[in-house]
Structures are given as C-alpha cells and as structure tokens.
Design a protein around this motif. Structure first.
Motif, mmCIF file in Angstrom:
data_model
loop_
_atom_site.group_PDB
_atom_site.id
_atom_site.type_symbol
_atom_site.label_atom_id
_atom_site.label_comp_id
_atom_site.label_asym_id
_atom_site.label_seq_id
_atom_site.Cartn_x
_atom_site.Cartn_y
_atom_site.Cartn_z
ATOM 1 N N ARG A 126 0.622 -1.337 -0.241
ATOM 2 C CA ARG A 126 0.117 0.022 -0.059
ATOM 3 C C ARG A 126 0.872 1.265 -0.039
ATOM 4 O O ARG A 126 0.571 2.198 -0.609
ATOM 5 C CB ARG A 126 -0.924 0.147 1.307
ATOM 6 N N ASP A 131 -2.964 -1.055 -4.896
ATOM 7 C CA ASP A 131 -4.547 -0.749 -4.699
ATOM 8 C C ASP A 131 -5.330 -2.008 -4.994
ATOM 9 O O ASP A 131 -5.013 -2.607 -6.273
ATOM 10 C CB ASP A 131 -5.006 0.252 -5.694
ATOM 11 N N THR A 132 -6.137 -2.443 -3.940
ATOM 12 C CA THR A 132 -6.863 -3.806 -4.177
ATOM 13 C C THR A 132 -7.998 -3.548 -5.010
ATOM 14 O O THR A 132 -8.371 -4.445 -5.798
ATOM 15 C CB THR A 132 -7.494 -4.444 -2.822
ATOM 16 N N GLU A 133 -8.840 -2.364 -5.191
ATOM 17 C CA GLU A 133 -9.891 -2.070 -5.852
ATOM 18 C C GLU A 133 -9.546 -2.341 -7.433
ATOM 19 O O GLU A 133 -10.159 -3.055 -8.311
ATOM 20 C CB GLU A 133 -10.453 -0.899 -5.570
ATOM 21 N N LEU A 134 -8.558 -1.409 -7.869
ATOM 22 C CA LEU A 134 -8.052 -1.427 -9.178
ATOM 23 C C LEU A 134 -7.837 -3.023 -9.627
ATOM 24 O O LEU A 134 -7.861 -3.260 -10.818
ATOM 25 C CB LEU A 134 -6.865 -0.574 -9.333
ATOM 26 N N LYS A 136 -9.171 -5.702 -9.113
ATOM 27 C CA LYS A 136 -10.389 -6.307 -9.597
ATOM 28 C C LYS A 136 -10.596 -6.493 -11.174
ATOM 29 O O LYS A 136 -11.221 -7.277 -11.633
ATOM 30 C CB LYS A 136 -11.485 -6.178 -8.945
ATOM 31 N N LEU A 137 -9.955 -5.416 -11.802
ATOM 32 C CA LEU A 137 -10.021 -5.409 -13.256
ATOM 33 C C LEU A 137 -9.020 -6.364 -13.984
ATOM 34 O O LEU A 137 -9.068 -6.374 -15.165
ATOM 35 C CB LEU A 137 -9.944 -4.039 -13.637
ATOM 36 N N GLU A 148 -7.106 -11.113 -1.311
ATOM 37 C CA GLU A 148 -7.065 -9.886 -0.295
ATOM 38 C C GLU A 148 -5.550 -9.273 -1.127
ATOM 39 O O GLU A 148 -5.290 -8.144 -0.810
ATOM 40 C CB GLU A 148 -7.355 -10.020 0.832
ATOM 41 N N GLN A 151 -3.059 -6.861 -6.017
ATOM 42 C CA GLN A 151 -3.180 -5.431 -6.001
ATOM 43 C C GLN A 151 -2.586 -4.952 -6.944
ATOM 44 O O GLN A 151 -1.605 -5.417 -7.872
ATOM 45 C CB GLN A 151 -2.189 -4.876 -4.803
ATOM 46 N N THR A 152 -2.824 -3.863 -7.898
ATOM 47 C CA THR A 152 -2.474 -3.071 -8.606
ATOM 48 C C THR A 152 -2.027 -1.721 -8.664
ATOM 49 O O THR A 152 -2.721 -0.919 -7.837
ATOM 50 C CB THR A 152 -3.404 -2.949 -9.873
ATOM 51 N N SER A 162 -11.150 0.021 -17.864
ATOM 52 C CA SER A 162 -12.564 0.264 -17.602
ATOM 53 C C SER A 162 -13.374 -1.063 -17.227
ATOM 54 O O SER A 162 -14.301 -1.435 -16.681
ATOM 55 C CB SER A 162 -13.509 1.360 -18.367
#
Ligand SMILES: CC(C)(COP(=O)(O)OP(=O)(O)OC[C@H]1O[C@@H](n2cnc3c(N)ncnc32)[C@H](O)[C@@H]1OP(=O)(O)O)[C@@H](O)C(=O)NCCC(=O)NCCS
Length: 179
Positions: A126, A131-134, A136-137, A148, A151-152, A162
């Motif tokens: 971190r 980032d763990t949200e990004l 997910k793509l 968990e 990460q990206t 997108s």
C-alpha cells in the motif's frame, strides 16, 4: 546501498536470499522461481534488480523481478507483474525492499508499462500506491489462495482500464501453487 541489474553469476546469493527470507514450506519454490527469472529462458525480457550491500562482501542482499504480462484486450493496456521480491532477514527493515521496488517502478515507467500487478501483503505494498480495488479489473490466470493480496498500481497517465481483462504470465509464473 547500490541497486544494479542482476547477473547470472548472482544466482547462488539470490537463492540464499529466498531460502532465508521465506518460510520452509515455500522457500525452495520461490528460490527456484527467482533463478528462472535470472536465466531469462522465456520469450520476453524481465527486469531483475539486486541490492548490493557494502557491509556484506559486496554481494546481493535483496532481489526483485518484474516481468511483462500479456493482456487480452481491444484497447492498449500494458502491465508488468512484480514477483518475486525478498531481502535477506539480517538486513530487513532498512529500506532495501522499498529501494528495489522504487528503482524498478522508475525503470518500468521508461518501458511503456501502464500498470504494475503484485500478489502480496497489502500492508506492505500500500505504501507504494498499490490498490486492491483497481486489481479487480485484472483477472489472474489461476484462482488466488489469498484474493486480498491481489493489487495493482497505475503508472501511466495515458492508459485507462474500465472493463475487466484476462492476462497470461511468462512461463516461470505459470504454476498454480504460486497463486
Ligand atoms: C517484504 C520484504 C521484501 C520487505 O523488505 P525490507 O527491506 O525489510 O522492507 P523496507 O525496509 O523497505 O520496509 C520495511 C517496512 O515494511 C514492513 N513490512 C515488511 N514486511 C511486511 C509484510 N509482510 N507485511 C507488512 N509490512 C511489512 C516493515 O514492518 C517496515 O515497516 P515500517 O516502515 O512501518 O517500519 C522483506 O521483509 C522480505 O523479504 N520478507 C520475506 C519475503 C516476502 O514476504 N516477500 C514479499 C512477497 S510478496
């Protein structure tokens, strides 16, 4: 501390770093992975960096590899994966891991990489902006034991993502037990 590109003659020191830094249940697997990256016997060039300590006989005390992933997408998206990374236990917590990562990210910014992927402890990554949200793509090629940890980091101003994309890794990372 000096960072330089790793050379095949660093192999035994790099193996030692991984054998000592990781737990016995996985250290041999990850040491072998690092050595495969060092010998580059696959189709795209990986970035291998070592940290050299003046206090430890000028030998490598830390190593990181970055390799390109092949993304299946209609838009121009390029990414590298950071794996593996380790620092010799006796010199951990002195900023060596951070220096290896920051030096690698700077080098990748000259190699037209849009994103950097990593599978590790978010508590550590971190601080570099991963980032763990990004993440997910970017759909990994194998099911993750610790989702968990996926990460990206975006390192290009021009590339955007997108829709979720699938990707393939270079052959050393194509082992389900690593994921
Ligand atoms: C992870 C590792 C490479 C970090 O190298 P390092 O040179 O010790 O790291 P730095 O000195 O740059 O950073 C140290 C900081 O990271 C923290 N840290 C180290 N490993 C961590 C982990 N697994 N999870 C969370 N935080 C971690 C330390 O507590 C310290 O925090 P502080 O700055 O708040 O004091 C090293 O601890 C290591 O080789 N660990 C075993 C192998 C491993 O886990 N590799 C990464 C796999 S993805």
């Amino acid at each position: 501390m000096k960072i330089r590109k790793a050379e095949p003659s660093d192999a035994e020191w790099i193996r030692r770093i991984y054998l000592e830094a990781f737990e016995p249940n996985e250290n041999a697997l990850i040491a072998d992975l690092a050595i495969k990256f060092l010998h580059q016997d696959f189709d795209s060039e990986a970035l291998n960096l070592v940290a050299i300590s003046e206090n430890v006989e000028l030998q490598p005390v830390g190593h990181v590899a970055f390799s390109q992933v092949r993304i299946q997408s209609n838009t121009e998206i390029t990414a590298q994966i950071l794996a593996p990374l380790a620092v010799l236990p006796e010199v951990q917590n002195q900023g060596i891991g951070s220096l290896l990562i920051k030096t690698g990210l700077k080098e990748l910014s000259h190699r037209e990489a849009g994103f950097v992927l990593v599978y590790g402890d978010p508590e550590y990554y971190r601080r570099f902006g991963f980032d763990t949200e990004l993440a997910k793509l970017f759909i990994p090629p194998f099911e993750l034991k610790y989702p968990e940890g996926w990460q990206t980091l975006k390192i290009s101003d021009t590339q955007t993502i997108s829709q979720p994309v699938e990707f393939k890794c270079v052959s050393p990372l194509n082992q389900p037990e690593l994921w």
